[in-house]
Design an enzyme around this catalytic site. Structure first.
Site, short mmCIF file in Angstrom:
data_model
loop_
_atom_site.label_atom_id
_atom_site.label_comp_id
_atom_site.label_asym_id
_atom_site.label_seq_id
_atom_site.Cartn_x
_atom_site.Cartn_y
_atom_site.Cartn_z
N CYS A 86 0.81 -1.22 0.00
CA CYS A 86 0.00 0.00 0.00
C CYS A 86 0.84 1.26 0.00
O CYS A 86 0.30 2.37 -0.13
CB CYS A 86 -0.94 0.00 1.20
SG CYS A 86 -2.06 -1.42 1.21
N CYS A 212 -13.20 0.88 7.41
CA CYS A 212 -12.36 0.31 6.35
C CYS A 212 -12.35 1.21 5.12
O CYS A 212 -13.39 1.69 4.68
CB CYS A 212 -12.88 -1.07 5.96
SG CYS A 212 -13.12 -2.20 7.36
N SER A 213 -11.18 1.42 4.55
CA SER A 213 -11.08 2.20 3.32
C SER A 213 -11.75 1.44 2.18
O SER A 213 -11.90 0.23 2.22
CB SER A 213 -9.62 2.49 2.98
OG SER A 213 -8.88 1.29 2.87
N LYS A 333 -9.94 6.83 4.06
CA LYS A 333 -11.28 6.44 4.50
C LYS A 333 -12.35 7.03 3.59
O LYS A 333 -13.27 6.32 3.15
CB LYS A 333 -11.47 6.90 5.96
CG LYS A 333 -12.82 6.59 6.57
CD LYS A 333 -12.96 5.13 6.99
CE LYS A 333 -13.55 4.29 5.89
NZ LYS A 333 -14.96 4.54 5.61
N HIS A 337 -8.83 4.51 -1.68
CA HIS A 337 -7.50 3.92 -1.56
C HIS A 337 -7.15 3.06 -2.77
O HIS A 337 -7.01 1.84 -2.67
CB HIS A 337 -7.45 3.09 -0.28
CG HIS A 337 -6.12 2.50 0.06
ND1 HIS A 337 -4.92 3.03 -0.40
CD2 HIS A 337 -5.79 1.41 0.81
CE1 HIS A 337 -3.92 2.28 0.06
NE2 HIS A 337 -4.42 1.30 0.80
#
Length: 390
Positions: A86, A212-213, A333, A337
């Protein structure tokens, strides 16, 4: 005297479910635009550094060369791809910074991109879980479940973080309303984020969907230039300090998985190189892949003592009008992402703040910013201090 690299031009797509069919098209949206924004011509670009993690189901690889197919005027420029989970976008950026600092290039185009929404959900889950250490963490079944395990450890040691996580989610969604690039521009509110419901179910106990993104498509690009090239730009942001640090990939190999030790090392290293302290920063764009990640980063970076990060949220200190604004962009968020784009996006958004071009996101005082981007569960960690040049 060290000549720090500068960021002189940038571009950013909207994050979310894109109509663009592939990574090539997403990169084409931003590549030439970033070069033009820097005031340079394609012939002035010495190298291209690309960040793509590879969540798409397409068989097309060799993503570094795809910049030149989408922007033919750049097809002859040497290009290479980085991948670091990431933190892929920051890996590509740091490769460009290395080239400029070494004198091997005077201007490098950095492009981060990811096409995630075309892949089946099960495929995305498997690919993202690959950023955890499968022999010991594969049993969790998903990357959110890895962070849910960390959340349960946090609860056992310090008490239930549910309230703090909901406040972080609500803050970031509230901030995302003002970000035209954000995947979700909706103020969900604290009550929605703290409550289990059909629209906000448990993903992996105790994490809810709002913790969670999102799975997103998107791209961002930035031009890294030497100090002499930057002098001719209409505006620039100087990279005052940066650091990368790694922790063991298996959580079980760390003395304290909740400490995010290498994240702390990278953050302190960037501040030390820049010659600043926390109080000198005006904002932080940080890696909230999960709300728990932002909470643990508060504590790793010294914003709060271990177990006390929840106070920052409850007292509003990290709100956009608080003492230390965190993720004014909405963070991962709300902004989304798209893996390869994230690290580049974070630096672009921070640069926009520093030159007064952040629109509705703009803070009244933004002279120095920190950016933090991590890969895996804080396995690889990148921290950068940016400062307004002009």
């Amino acid at each position: 005297m060290t000549q720090h690299p500068h960021l002189t031009g940038w571009a950013h797509t909207r994050f979310g479910r894109s109509d663009q069919p592939d990574v090539e098209s997403l990169m084409a949206e931003v590549s030439a635009t970033a070069v033009e924004d820097s005031g340079l011509m394609p012939a002035d670009i010495d190298a291209i550094s690309v960040g793509v993690y590879g969540t798409d189901t397409s068989n097309q690889r060799f993503e570094a060369a795809l910049v030149g197919t989408g922007a033919p005027e750049l097809a002859g420029v040497p290009a290479v791809r980085s991948e670091n989970a990431c933190a892929t976008g920051s890996a590509a950026l740091y490769a460009a910074l290395d080239m400029v600092e070494a004198g091997r290039a005077r201007a490098v185009l950095v492009v981060g991109a990811e096409k995630m929404t075309r892949a089946p959900a099960a495929t995305v889950t498997d690919v993202l879980l690959g950023a955890a250490y499968l022999p010991t963490e594969g049993k969790h079944g998903s990357f959110p479940a890895v962070f849910a395990w960390l959340a349960r450890q946090y609860a056992r040691r310090y008490g239930d973080p549910r309230d703090a996580l909901a406040r972080i989610a609500a803050k970031n969604h509230r901030n995302g309303v003002d970000n035209p690039y954000a995947h979700m521009r909706r103020d969900l509110g604290y009550e929605f984020c703290v409550t289990v419901s059909d629209r906000n179910p448990v993903v992996a106990h105790p994490l809810l969907r709002t913790d969670c993104s999102m799975v997103s498509d998107g791209a961002a690009a930035v031009v890294v230039a030497s100090a002499d090239v930057a002098r001719a730009a209409r505006r620039s942001v100087v990279v005052r300090g940066r650091a990368q640090a790694n922790d063991p990939m298996p959580l079980a190999s760390r003395p304290d998985p909740l400490a995010f030790g290498a994240a702390a090392t990278a953050f302190r290293g960037a501040l030390d190189e820049a010659g600043v302290v926390l109080a000198d920063l005006d904002l932080l764009e940080t890696h909230d892949c999960f709300t728990l990640a932002e909470l643990l980063q508060y504590e790793a970076f010294g914003l709060a003592e271990p177990g006390k990060g929840s106070l920052l949220s409850s007292e509003g200190r990290t709100d956009r009008d608080g003492a230390f604004p965190v993720n004014v962009s909405g963070g991962l968020k709300a902004k989304g992402h798209p893996i390869g784009a994230t690290g580049v996006s974070q630096h672009v958004i921070a640069a926009m703040q520093l030159v007064g071009e952040a629109g509705g996101m703009q803070l009244p005082l933004a002279e120095r910013a920190a950016v933090f981007n991590m890969g895996g569960a804080a396995v690889t960690n990148y921290a950068t201090v940016l400062e307004a040049s002009r």
